[in-house]
Design a protein around this motif. Structure first.
Motif, PDB file in Angstrom:
ATOM      1  N   SER A 268      41.319  67.223  21.954  1.00  0.00           N
ATOM      2  CA  SER A 268      41.538  66.848  20.554  1.00  0.00           C
ATOM      3  C   SER A 268      41.831  68.041  19.653  1.00  0.00           C
ATOM      4  CB  SER A 268      40.307  66.101  20.014  1.00  0.00           C
ATOM      5  OG  SER A 268      40.083  64.907  20.727  1.00  0.00           O
ATOM      6  N   ILE A 269      41.520  69.262  20.134  1.00  0.00           N
ATOM      7  CA  ILE A 269      41.602  70.435  19.258  1.00  0.00           C
ATOM      8  C   ILE A 269      43.018  70.650  18.732  1.00  0.00           C
ATOM      9  CG2 ILE A 269      41.343  72.950  19.121  1.00  0.00           C
ATOM     10  CD1 ILE A 269      38.676  71.503  19.171  1.00  0.00           C
ATOM     11  N   VAL A 270      44.009  70.654  19.617  1.00  0.00           N
ATOM     12  CA  VAL A 270      45.382  70.914  19.164  1.00  0.00           C
ATOM     13  C   VAL A 270      45.886  69.798  18.252  1.00  0.00           C
ATOM     14  CG1 VAL A 270      47.774  71.114  19.957  1.00  0.00           C
ATOM     15  CG2 VAL A 270      45.988  72.513  21.009  1.00  0.00           C
ATOM     16  N   PRO A 271      45.715  68.515  18.580  1.00  0.00           N
ATOM     17  CA  PRO A 271      46.099  67.486  17.611  1.00  0.00           C
ATOM     18  C   PRO A 271      45.380  67.625  16.271  1.00  0.00           C
ATOM     19  CG  PRO A 271      45.809  66.500  19.771  1.00  0.00           C
ATOM     20  CD  PRO A 271      45.327  67.921  19.873  1.00  0.00           C
ATOM     21  N   MET A 272      44.110  68.030  16.300  1.00  0.00           N
ATOM     22  CA  MET A 272      43.393  68.283  15.046  1.00  0.00           C
ATOM     23  C   MET A 272      44.042  69.416  14.268  1.00  0.00           C
ATOM     24  SD  MET A 272      39.462  67.935  16.394  1.00  0.00           S
ATOM     25  CE  MET A 272      38.749  68.648  14.907  1.00  0.00           C
TER      26      MET A 272
END
Length: 399
Positions: A268-272
């Motif tokens: 989820s980090i990159v989409p966040m």
């Protein structure tokens, strides 16, 4: 009505920038070649020919609409994949493109990382000496910066202080290795112990405490050593990087966030980051430079001059009786001033056309920073001024 917070910041300008401005003004009076400006960490070596050639090729051969257009929200997939492969090859990691987000330099990387793992009202712990801009970076994300006092004997982590600063409201610990301003790199032993502390604290407080690792100086390592890679030691690590120093392209503003594939919510980090970029205006870093660094991930400028300069300055400082920890990398050295007030010492240094930065804003009063990213011949010429300063102001002569 204007934003009073930022107006108030006008009275707290960067000390580094102020001294750099003094150097520029003094240079207009006596010639800048006669000012020994150790203030600003601006790389002094040219970018590698490969980077320049790659930019020329891209400009000549790539469709201009593609070359200069907006990149995807999550930045260029092939660039992210190439960064992941380079990190895996160099450090034995297992990143994929899904764990890399390209940013506008390390500052942009930190802006995203802080917002990924912290919510307003939480705190972030860092260790003195630290880069002064961490304070506005952290506070700009609505967080509070807690600063562990320095362990001046070697500038490794002060673990006794860390234990008192971690609590249920801690979102992350922020490190910088090799460090600006000390030049010290955290050892494998230090990183192992830090990982153990963070795992224990995460369990105690019932949530993951992240490690944010700021690594723009990773490639400037001395003595043939490889700087230990913090994400190898602790799963919940977000690595923030900039090509400013390795490729000598600070003006191009290109870096990345790399989320350890084993961290909490790793996918989820990159989409966040893509969503965060919409709110802070760091979206879509320069397409041309993203494409150019893809072909230059495993090259650097000729960084050897920094080690040459370090050794010359280190030897000179020792000969004048300074207490100083030998740097492991970067282009900074952080000696103890010959009097308790480093600000007074640095003001005296200006009388000898030496621009030195006091350590107070780095969280380490009584010390001063020298940024030796200047020509070696100028380093050598500066020693007469340094020796005159010590002799005339402190009665110290070279040993």
């Amino acid at each position: 009505m204007i934003a009073q917070h930022y107006k108030d910041m006008l009275s707290a300008k960067s000390v580094i920038r102020q001294i750099s401005e003094w150097s520029t003004a003094r240079g207009q009076e006596i010639g800048y070649e006669n000012v020994f400006d150790y203030s600003l960490g601006n790389p002094s070596v040219p970018c590698p020919a490969r980077f320049t050639d790659t930019c020329r090729r891209l400009l000549a051969d790539t469709d201009p609409v593609t070359l200069h257009g907006y990149t995807p929200t999550l930045t260029l997939p092939d660039v992210r994949a190439a960064v992941a492969q380079s990190l895996n090859r160099r450090f034995g990691m297992d990143y994929t493109a899904a764990h890399i987000f390209m940013t506008s330099g390390a500052a942009g990387a930190l802006a995203h990382a802080l917002r990924c793992v912290g919510v307003p009202g939480q705190n972030v712990v860092t260790f003195a000496p630290f880069f002064p801009e961490y304070k506005p970076y952290v506070e700009g994300a609505g967080l509070t910066l807690r600063i562990a006092p320095p362990r001046c004997a070697d500038f490794q982590i002060n673990f006794d202080a860390l234990d008192t600063l971690l609590d249920e409201n801690t979102a992350a610990v922020l490190i910088n290795s090799p460090n600006n301003p000390s030049g010290t790199a955290y050892s494998a032993a230090t990183l192992t112990r830090l990982a153990d502390v963070l795992r224990a604290a995460s369990q105690k407080f019932g949530h993951h405490i992240f490690l944010i690792s700021d690594e723009p100086y990773r490639e400037i390592a001395f003595g043939g050593a490889q700087i230990p890679y913090p994400a190898k030691f602790y799963d919940d690590t977000l690595t923030c990087y900039s090509f400013s120093k390795s490729l000598s392209i600070p003006g191009e503003r290109m870096g990345y966030v790399a989320a350890n594939p084993r961290c909490e919510d790793a996918d989820s980090i990159v989409p966040m980051c893509g969503q965060i970029s919409r709110g802070i205006g760091h979206n879509c870093p320069a397409s041309l430079i993203q494409m150019a660094v893809k072909d230059c991930l495993d090259v650097t400028g000729d960084l050897r001059v920094y080690e040459t300069n370090m050794q010359l300055i280190y030897d000179e400082l020792l000969s004048l009786g300074f207490t100083v920890v030998k740097p492991d990398g970067t282009f900074y050295i952080f000696p103890k001033a010959p009097e308790p007030d480093a600000n007074a010492f640095c003001r005296k240094a200006q009388k000898y056309d030496l621009a030195l930065v006091p350590g107070d804003s780095f969280g380490c009063p009584g010390y001063f920073r020298m940024a030796y990213c200047i020509p070696t011949e100028k380093v050598r010429r500066s020693f007469a001024a340094l020796e005159a300063l010590m002799a005339q102001e402190y009665g110290v002569t070279k040993q």
